[in-house]
Design an enzyme around this catalytic site. Structure first.
Site, PDB file in Angstrom:
ATOM      1  N   ASP A 159       0.806  -1.231   0.000  1.00  0.00           N
ATOM      2  CA  ASP A 159       0.000   0.000   0.000  1.00  0.00           C
ATOM      3  C   ASP A 159       0.835   1.276   0.000  1.00  0.00           C
ATOM      4  O   ASP A 159       0.333   2.341   0.361  1.00  0.00           O
ATOM      5  CB  ASP A 159      -0.965   0.027   1.195  1.00  0.00           C
ATOM      6  CG  ASP A 159      -1.934  -1.146   1.202  1.00  0.00           C
ATOM      7  OD1 ASP A 159      -2.673  -1.290   0.222  1.00  0.00           O
ATOM      8  OD2 ASP A 159      -1.945  -1.908   2.181  1.00  0.00           O
ATOM      9  N   HIS A 167      -3.715  -1.858  -6.438  1.00  0.00           N
ATOM     10  CA  HIS A 167      -2.904  -0.706  -6.791  1.00  0.00           C
ATOM     11  C   HIS A 167      -3.807   0.398  -7.344  1.00  0.00           C
ATOM     12  O   HIS A 167      -4.347   0.280  -8.439  1.00  0.00           O
ATOM     13  CB  HIS A 167      -1.843  -1.102  -7.821  1.00  0.00           C
ATOM     14  CG  HIS A 167      -0.880  -2.126  -7.314  1.00  0.00           C
ATOM     15  ND1 HIS A 167       0.110  -2.676  -8.091  1.00  0.00           N
ATOM     16  CD2 HIS A 167      -0.748  -2.698  -6.089  1.00  0.00           C
ATOM     17  CE1 HIS A 167       0.806  -3.549  -7.370  1.00  0.00           C
ATOM     18  NE2 HIS A 167       0.291  -3.570  -6.151  1.00  0.00           N
TER      19      HIS A 167
END
EC number: 6.3.4.4
Length: 402
Positions: free
Chosen positions: A14, A44
């Site tokens: 992340d 993503h």
């Protein structure tokens, strides 16, 4: 960009790999985005200049720029999840190639993954619930584990899917075998399945970007066992696919973690997330001060980095309490370095997990220039600064190009 470049997260995932890959594809011609680990559990986030948002999972994060995606043999391919993602993107299958040797994730792998996490109750390890780990584990003990090339042979596909069903079942919430066979055969008629030579041809055509999934601190061998992924998240898979490339490590200005496991610098900071939150399988999205100790360890076990991409540089001005942690306090001692253990020694990693559960932040500082200080602490030049989610929010430091 004249060289092949690999993008790896130096945290728990992340950190912004998707937005970095999107910016790379927007700034220079890129032959292809090559996925080299993980599977449909990748998340993503990319936002276009017009405000369109997509969470890329199996398609590469350069798709909005028309950059082709290649799923290498190290990716766990989920045809059902891929079909859903393709539909959300307008079905850009013409941009996709898949290595026939890549493993196939099935509904039985996914159901077994979720059943295992339910049995753990409050002691969950953390999972995305997509069955990637179960797919990898099954393949270790079953040489006939289904692979992408099997979708070109109905008889072989049916037999291998039935073997998965029989080995992992009985399980709830899985479709009938014939429905899965039909869906996977349709997948085979839709996508372009290639051999290993296709990747070599891509690499010979021009610069490619290798897009990693998750983060080094979750690596199957180097993360804090057992709170890890069944995936190699370092540069090792890229090195097996490409003889030479630039190693780009990605970090946020604050450290984050999804779900359970050690998190030394966790703190109650006001850092809301637009695209991350509590997940049914992953657990809570946790935030904390920038952990220079853990990120230095990640860079070391990844084999070093040539440059850094520092994301979320818009956060420090908004959060006066945010700091950089440069050491730990552990059992009365000061730690500035987490010493790597022997390769593939999960016993060592489990012991390290127990130590980190007791560690607390030591020295905390608030620098004037966050990007420069992070580069200094991780001993790598900063190639890219990200001050927001769009490609236009990125600043490339030409002096750092390697």
């Amino acid at each position: 960009m004249n060289d092949h470049l690999a993008v790896v997260d130096l945290g728990y995932g992340d950190a912004g790999k998707g937005t970095v890959v999107d910016a790379l594809c927007a700034s220079d011609p890129v032959t292809a985005v090559i996925r080299f680990n993980g599977g449909a559990q990748a998340a993503h986030n990319v936002i276009t200049p017009a405000g369109r948002h997509h969470t890329f999972a199996q398609f590469g994060s350069g798709t909005f720029h028309g950059v082709p995606t290649h799923l290498s043999r190290f990716v766990v391919v989920d045809p059902l999840a891929l079909a859903a993602e393709a539909a959300a993107l307008g079905n850009p299958f013409h941009l996709l190639t898949i290595d026939g040797d890549a493993l196939l994730a099935t509904p039985w792998h996914r159901a077994a993954n979720r059943a295992r996490e339910r049995r753990r109750g409050g002691a969950r390890h953390g999972s995305c619930g997509m069955g990637v780990g179960e797919t990898m584990e099954y393949a270790l003990s079953h040489p006939d584990a289904p692979r992408v090339a099997d979708v070109t042979s109905p008889a072989r596909l049916r037999a291998r899917l039935a073997a998965v069903r029989d080995a992992l079942g009985p399980l709830d919430d899985v479709p009938p075998l014939e429905d899965v066979v039909d869906a996977f055969l349709a997948f085979g008629r839709t996508v372009s399945i290639v051999d290993g030579g296709h990747l070599d041809r891509l690499l010979g055509q021009g610069p490619c970007v290798f897009e990693g999934a998750q983060g080094v601190l979750l690596d199957e061998w180097r993360g804090w066992h057992p709170y890890t992924t069944w995936s190699t998240t370092t540069f090792a898979n890229v090195a097996a696919l490409c003889p030479a490339f630039v190693r780009l490590g990605v970090v946020r200005t604050y450290t984050t973690r999804h779900g359970a496991g050690p998190f030394v610098t966790e703190a109650p900071l006001d850092l809301p997330e637009a695209h991350n939150g509590v997940g049914e399988w992953q657990g809570a999205f946790r935030v904390g001060h920038f952990d220079a100790v853990a990120h230095r360890y990640a860079a070391e076990v990844a084999g070093g980095v040539d440059a850094l991409a520092v994301t979320h540089l818009d956060a420090p001005p908004r959060v006066p309490g945010l700091r950089i942690c440069t050491s730990y306090e552990l059992d009365g001692a000061r730690w500035e370095r987490i010493r790597p253990g022997p390769a593939e020694d999960l016993g060592h990693q489990a012991a390290l997990t127990a130590l980190l559960d007791r560690a607390r932040p030591g020295d905390l500082e608030r620098p004037d220039d966050w990007a420069d200080r992070i580069g200094e602490l991780l001993q790598a030049p900063v190639l890219l600064e990200s001050h927001g989610p769009r490609a236009g929010d990125k600043l490339f430091r030409q002096a750092a190009v390697v």
